[in-house]
Write a protein that holds these residues in place. Structure first.
Motif, PDB file in Angstrom:
ATOM      1  N   THR A 166       0.813  -1.177   0.141  1.00 48.23           N
ATOM      2  CA  THR A 166      -0.255   0.228   0.265  1.00 48.23           C
ATOM      3  C   THR A 166       0.762   1.851   0.078  1.00 48.23           C
ATOM      4  N   PRO A 167       0.296   2.353  -0.103  1.00 50.91           N
ATOM      5  CA  PRO A 167       1.075   3.938   0.081  1.00 50.91           C
ATOM      6  C   PRO A 167       1.595   3.264   0.855  1.00 50.91           C
ATOM      7  N   THR A 168       1.460   3.696   2.472  1.00 58.94           N
ATOM      8  CA  THR A 168       1.754   4.220   3.460  1.00 58.94           C
ATOM      9  C   THR A 168       2.687   2.825   4.233  1.00 58.94           C
ATOM     10  N   GLU A 169       2.354   1.431   3.375  1.00 58.80           N
ATOM     11  CA  GLU A 169       3.699   0.642   3.499  1.00 58.80           C
ATOM     12  C   GLU A 169       5.324   1.324   2.645  1.00 58.80           C
ATOM     13  N   ALA A 170       4.898   1.184   1.299  1.00 59.34           N
ATOM     14  CA  ALA A 170       5.846   1.963   0.827  1.00 59.34           C
ATOM     15  C   ALA A 170       6.293   3.091   1.053  1.00 59.34           C
ATOM     16  N   ALA A 171       5.698   3.791   2.296  1.00 53.76           N
ATOM     17  CA  ALA A 171       6.587   5.364   2.944  1.00 53.76           C
ATOM     18  C   ALA A 171       7.238   4.512   3.817  1.00 53.76           C
ATOM     19  N   ALA A 172       7.029   3.393   4.382  1.00 48.30           N
ATOM     20  CA  ALA A 172       7.496   2.670   5.409  1.00 48.30           C
ATOM     21  C   ALA A 172       9.171   1.722   4.884  1.00 48.30           C
ATOM     22  N   LEU A 173       8.476   1.882   3.349  1.00 50.49           N
ATOM     23  CA  LEU A 173      10.172   1.209   2.282  1.00 50.49           C
ATOM     24  C   LEU A 173      10.618   2.002   2.283  1.00 50.49           C
ATOM     25  N   ALA A 174      10.252   3.121   2.084  1.00 51.67           N
ATOM     26  CA  ALA A 174      11.045   4.201   1.395  1.00 51.67           C
ATOM     27  C   ALA A 174      11.679   4.709   2.327  1.00 51.67           C
ATOM     28  N   ALA A 175      11.299   4.990   3.313  1.00 54.06           N
ATOM     29  CA  ALA A 175      12.765   5.207   4.614  1.00 54.06           C
ATOM     30  C   ALA A 175      13.216   3.926   5.298  1.00 54.06           C
ATOM     31  N   PHE A 176      12.969   3.000   5.410  1.00 54.92           N
ATOM     32  CA  PHE A 176      14.040   1.633   5.487  1.00 54.92           C
ATOM     33  C   PHE A 176      15.279   1.698   4.179  1.00 54.92           C
TER      34      PHE A 176
END
Length: 433
Positions: free
Chosen positions: A241-251
Motif C-alpha cells: 500500500t502507499p503507507t507501506e511503501a512510505a515505510a519501505l522508502a525510509a528503510f
C-alpha cells in the motif's frame, strides 16, 4: 449567518488565536471546544473525533514516514551523488547549473514528497553551488530553488496528495499517477524559462564532465536513483500500500546511507529522526485540529449548504474550478497550505462531486494551487525559507520568481481546462475502467 451563533463565535476565536501566534491546529481545537460548549454538546466528542480520525486512517502513517525518508536522504550522501548525476545530464548547457536545479527537483520529487524538505536539503546545496564564484546572484539562485521545490509534492510520492486522499476518500495510487504529467509539464516550462534567460543574460557554461567519468558517476548514483522506481513500482504492482511503501522508502534510504554509502553517522541519524519527529508532530496536531473542526462544520451542514448554493447559481464544472482556483490562490497568499487542505478543501469536495468533477483531477488541481501558495507573496513559506538560506532580501527573491510564477500559472490553467493531462496516466493504469 448569525454573528452571535456558536459557529460564528468559534470562527472569530480561531482567527484571533491564530493571529496572536497560536499554532493553527491548537487554535482549531480551542475554537471547536468552545463551539461544543456553547451548543450544549458532549465535550467528549473532541477526544472521540480525534481518536477515531487518527487511528482509523491508516494513510496518515505515510506522512511521517515520507518525512523521515527525506531527512535520512539529506543527512547522508545520497543528495550529493544525485546532484553530480544531474550535472552529467544538463550541466554542459548554458545556464546548466540552473537546469541542474530543476532536474534534481524532478528526481527528488520521487523520494521526499515535501517541498520544504527539498528546499532545505538539496536546495541548500544548490544554493551554494550556484552562487560559488559569483556564477549566479543569490536572489536568482534562491528564487529558482524555491520554484523548483514546488514540483516535489506534485510528482509522486506527495504528502499533500496523501492529505487530500484523507479528506476526499480518493484513491492515493491514482492520485500519485495523476501528479506525474502536471509535475513534468511544470518542470519543462521552468527549463524553457531558464534557457531563455540564460541566452539573454549570458549565464555561465559549466565545465563538461569527461565521458570517461559518466559511467562512474552514474553507478555511484544508481542505488539512490532506484529509490523512486522501487517505491512507485511497489505501489502500482500492488505489492505494498502507499503507507507501506512510505515505510519501505525510509528503510531503503537508511540501508543505502548506512550500509552501502556509509555516509550516515549515528549522530546524523538521530538528528534526522528528531527533525522528522518534530515536523510530524506539528502536522499531526494540525490534522487533529482539522478533524475536530470538520466535525463542527459537518454539524453546521456547511458543505451541503455550500453545495446547494452553488447548484442554485448553476455553475458549470469549469466555472466552479475557476472559482476554486481563485479562492485557493488568494488563501494561499496568507494561509499555510496544509491548513487550506484540511479545513477549506473538504467544504468544496461535495460540490465537486455533485457537479460531476473527477475527484482525482480535482485533487491535483487543488494541490497545484496550494503549492503555488508556497511561492506567492506575501506569505510564501518557501520564499522565507530561501531568504534564511541565501541571505538575499525577500523582495529580490520575489522579483526573480515572477517569470517562473507566470509559467506555473499557465500550467495550472492547462490542467484545469484539460483534465486529460491529469487523468491520462491513471486511465492507462485502469482508472475509471
Amino acid at each position: 449567518m448569525n454573528l452571535a451563533s456558536p459557529f460564528s463565535i468559534s470562527l472569530v476565536v480561531i482567527t484571533a488565536l491564530a493571529l496572536l501566534g497560536l499554532p493553527i491546529g491548537l487554535a482549531m481545537l480551542c475554537g471547536s471546544i468552545l463551539y461544543l460548549f456553547m451548543a450544549g454538546l458532549d465535550m467528549g466528542t473532541v477526544a472521540e473525533q480525534f481518536l477515531n480520525g487518527m487511528y482509523s486512517n491508516y494513510v496518515i502513517l505515510a506522512v511521517p514516514l515520507f518525512i523521515l525518508a527525506a531527512e535520512i536522504m539529506n543527512s547522508g550522501s545520497m543528495t550529493e551523488r544525485l546532484l553530480r548525476f544531474c550535472n552529467v545530464l544538463v550541466g554542459r548547457f548554458r545556464g546548466g547549473l540552473a537546469q541542474v536545479n530543476i532536474v534534481q527537483s524532478i528526481i527528488f520529487a520521487g523520494m521526499s514528497g515535501s517541498a520544504i524538505a527539498d528546499a532545505a536539503g538539496s536546495g541548500r546545496m544548490m544554493q551554494n553551488m550556484m552562487t560559488r564564484e559569483g556564477r549566479y546572484t543569490p536572489s536568482y539562485a534562491a528564487a529558482l530553488t524555491a520554484v523548483t521545490a514546488v514540483v516535489g509534492p506534485i510528482i509522486p510520492p506527495s504528502i499533500p496528495l496523501v492529505l487530500y486522499a484523507l479528506v476526499s476518500d480518493a484513491s492515493i495510487g491514482y492520485l500519485f499517477l495523476a501528479g506525474v504529467m502536471p509535475g513534468l509539464l511544470m518542470s519543462v516550462l521552468q527549463m524553457g524559462q531558464v534557457a531563455w534567460t540564460a541566452r539573454r543574460n549570458n549565464f555561465p557554461v559549466e565545465e563538461a564532465v569527461p565521458l570517461r567519468e559518466i559511467p562512474r558517476i552514474t553507478w555511484r548514483a544508481f542505488p539512490a536513483l532506484m529509490m523512486p522506481v522501487i517505491l512507485l513500482g511497489c505501489i502500482y504492482t500492488g505489492v505494498t500500500t502507499p503507507t507501506e511503501a512510505a515505510a519501505l522508502a525510509a528503510f531503503y534510504a537508511l540501508v543505502i546511507s548506512v550500509g552501502l554509502y556509509r555516509s550516515l553517522s549515528a549522530k546524523e541519524a538521530y538528528n534526522a529522526l528528531l527533525i522528522s519527529t518534530k515536523t510530524s508532530a506539528s502536522i499531526g496536531m494540525l490534522i487533529a485540529g482539522s478533524l475536530v473542526f470538520n466535525y463542527v462544520v459537518t454539524i453546521e451542514n456547511i458543505p451541503n449548504t455550500l453545495r446547494m448554493l452553488l447548484i442554485d447559481w448553476e455553475l458549470t464544472p469549469i466555472q466552479f474550478l475557476i472559482m476554486v482556483n481563485v479562492v485557493l490562490l488568494l488563501l494561499g497568499c496568507v494561509l499555510e497550505g496544509t491548513a487550506i487542505l484540511l479545513i477549506i478543501v473538504p467544504v468544496f469536495v461535495p460540490t465537486a462531486q455533485a457537479l460531476g468533477i473527477d475527484l482525482v483531477h480535482f485533487g491535483v488541481v487543488v494541490v497545484v494551487n496550494i503549492m503555488l501558495g508556497l511561492v506567492t507573496p506575501p506569505y510564501g513559506l518557501l520564499l522565507f525559507i530561501m531568504t534564511n538560506i541565501s541571505g538575499a532580501p525577500v523582495k529580490d527573491i520575489i522579483r526573480d520568481c515572477m517569470p517562473f510564477l507566470f509559467w506555473m500559472f499557465v500550467c495550472l490553467g492547462l490542467i484545469t481546462f484539460f483534465p486529460e493531462i491529469v487523468l491520462w496516466l491513471p486511465r492507462m493504469a485502469g482508472y475509471g475502467a
